[in-house]
Design a protein around this motif. Structure first.
Motif: not given
Ligand SMILES: Cc1cc2nc3c(=O)[nH]c(=O)nc-3n(C[C@H](O)[C@H](O)[C@H](O)COP(=O)(O)OP(=O)(O)OC[C@H]3O[C@@H](n4cnc5c(N)ncnc54)[C@H](O)[C@@H]3O)c2cc1C
Length: 388
Positions: A10, A14-15, A32, A34-35, A47, A171, A173, A226, A270, A314, A343, A346-347
């Motif tokens: 990902g 976080i990644g 790695i 997928t996008l 946001i 790619e 996983v 949002a 949002c 999202g 939610g 990002f932070m």
């Molecule tokens: C409308 C909205 C407003 C928000 N506002 C805030 C905010 O103000 N502040 C804040 O901190 N958070 C906010 N968030 C929450 C925040 O966006 C999420 O908590 C955060 O993006 C999650 O991070 P993540 O790295 O877990 O997931 P993502 O950022 O989604 O990354 C996960 C990645 O894993 C990849 N992946 C999944 N499965 C596979 C696989 N099998 N093989 C390869 N790759 C894979 C995906 O393609 C993706 O790129 C908001 C969310 C939304 C929807």
């Protein structure tokens, strides 16, 4: 075949900061996704709100470190990620919210956070034009802020590549391999990779990855919408959070909503729908805009002529208690969870990235151990965070 010290699944909120931390700490790192590029899933839907003023100790510690990283990024690395230390205001219009906020402030101050419950007059100064009817006061935490999720992730990405991290996009996983309870590698739709450490940072898809190591992660995606307005002259600095639920028989009920004015003068907003919309559908609805604009104009009537540029939808990868799931799973050496960001991914990202790197390198501090304990997969999920 190349052997990696760590493979992160990902390239999202976080990644990418995790890759930055592991590569900076000298680990041979592969990410790695997928996008086709970084930040294409839910990071770009965030946001951009960043606060340390939570009610869970672990989240407070992680976000305090994240804020330091966001705040110092431009002076350290030169990229403008639109960091703005505008603070957060939770406004109180009911006695119940006033009491809750005052109790939270006591707890938050005991963790050393810069936050106060301030008077109605102070809220009116911080948010000029806010509806005064029944306004009681609210919290103000000046050290919190916001930044652009896209600019930040791209800056972290560039820096992590400079430090040697490799990225494979397009790619997916498809399987994770272990031998005698220890991770040995993974397979994608294109290749196989060897490693002894895998970080699951797959956001809304975390559970699919968990199943590859036979664990059931309680991470359920919920959709949130949002939007963003045209730019207007500076009106207010803080992120404004209105915790009041609203009944709307035409467009649907909502729990709370929040908005701020970004560096370009655009207002980003949002809303939390009630009931929650479970699932992975990222198509926008037509009910969101009338729902939130009604609420925003009633809170700040001066916004009534502002034009909306676009809306989007999202996922929040939700856990039952609104807190992330971090660290090991008993019996699978080398598999690390960094999932369930709700939610706040990002932070939390930069703080979590460094924690995961210390974990992989066996350099955990006593405070890190407490955080991992608090957010372990086996914790009691009954203690809910207030604003998830
Ligand atoms: C409308 C909205 C407003 C928000 N506002 C805030 C905010 O103000 N502040 C804040 O901190 N958070 C906010 N968030 C929450 C925040 O966006 C999420 O908590 C955060 O993006 C999650 O991070 P993540 O790295 O877990 O997931 P993502 O950022 O989604 O990354 C996960 C990645 O894993 C990849 N992946 C999944 N499965 C596979 C696989 N099998 N093989 C390869 N790759 C894979 C995906 O393609 C993706 O790129 C908001 C969310 C939304 C929807």
């Amino acid at each position: 075949m190349v052997e990696y010290d760590v493979i992160i699944i990902g390239a999202g909120s976080i990644g990418v900061p995790t890759a930055l931390a592991t590569a900076s700490d000298g680990l041979k790192t592969l990410v790695i996704d997928t996008l086709p590029s970084v930040s294409q899933a839910d990071n770009k839907h965030a946001i951009g709100g960043i606060r340390a003023t939570h009610t869970q100790k672990g989240k407070i510690m992680l976000c305090q470190r994240s804020i330091e990283i966001f705040r110092n990024w431009e002076s350290q690395f030169g990229d403008d990620i639109w960091w703005k230390q505008g603070g957060y205001c939770f406004v109180a219009y009911t006695k119940e919210h006033e009491n809750t906020l005052k109790l939270n402030v006591q707890l938050q101050k005991s963790f050393g956070l810069d936050i106060d419950y301030v008077s109605k007059e102070e809220i009116k100064n911080l948010i000029p034009g806010i509806n005064e009817d029944n306004l009681l006061g609210g919290t103000y935490s000046p050290k919190d802020g916001n930044a652009s999720p896209l600019l930040s992730l791209h800056a972290f990405y560039r820096q992590s590549r400079e430090k040697g991290a490799e990225f494979k996009f397009n790619e997916t996983v498809t399987d994770i391999f272990s031998k005698n309870g220890t991770i040995i590698g993974l397979k994608t739709n294109k290749s196989k990779y060897n490693t002894t450490q895998i970080v699951n940072a797959a956001g809304g898809n975390a559970n699919t990855l968990g199943k590859m190591v036979n664990i059931n992660l309680p991470v359920i995606p919920e959709s949130h919408e949002a939007g963003i307005t045209e730019p207007v002259k500076k009106i207010f600095n803080p992120m404004v959070v209105d915790m009041r639920p609203a009944i709307d028989n035409t467009f649907g009920n909502s729990k709370n909503y929040y908005f701020y004015q970004n560096k370009e003068g655009k207002i980003i907003f949002c809303l939390t729908p009630d009931p929650s919309i479970i699932g992975k559908d990222r198509r926008e609805t037509s009910s969101f805009l009338p729902q939130i604009t009604k609420r925003m104009i009633s809170l700040m009537p001066r916004l009534k002529n502002i034009k909306i540029r676009r809306t989007w939808r999202g996922l929040y990868p939700m856990t039952p208690d609104g807190n992330p799931i971090l660290g090991i799973v008993e019996g699978i050496n080398g598999y690390v969870n960094a999932v369930g960001m709700c939610g706040q991914g990002f932070m939390l990202g930069p703080g979590i990235g460094e924690l995961i790197s210390r974990f992989i390198r066996n350099k955990l501090t006593p405070q890190d151990k407490d955080i991992l304990n608090e957010f372990s997969i086996t914790r009691d999920y009954n203690k809910e965070e207030e604003l998830k």
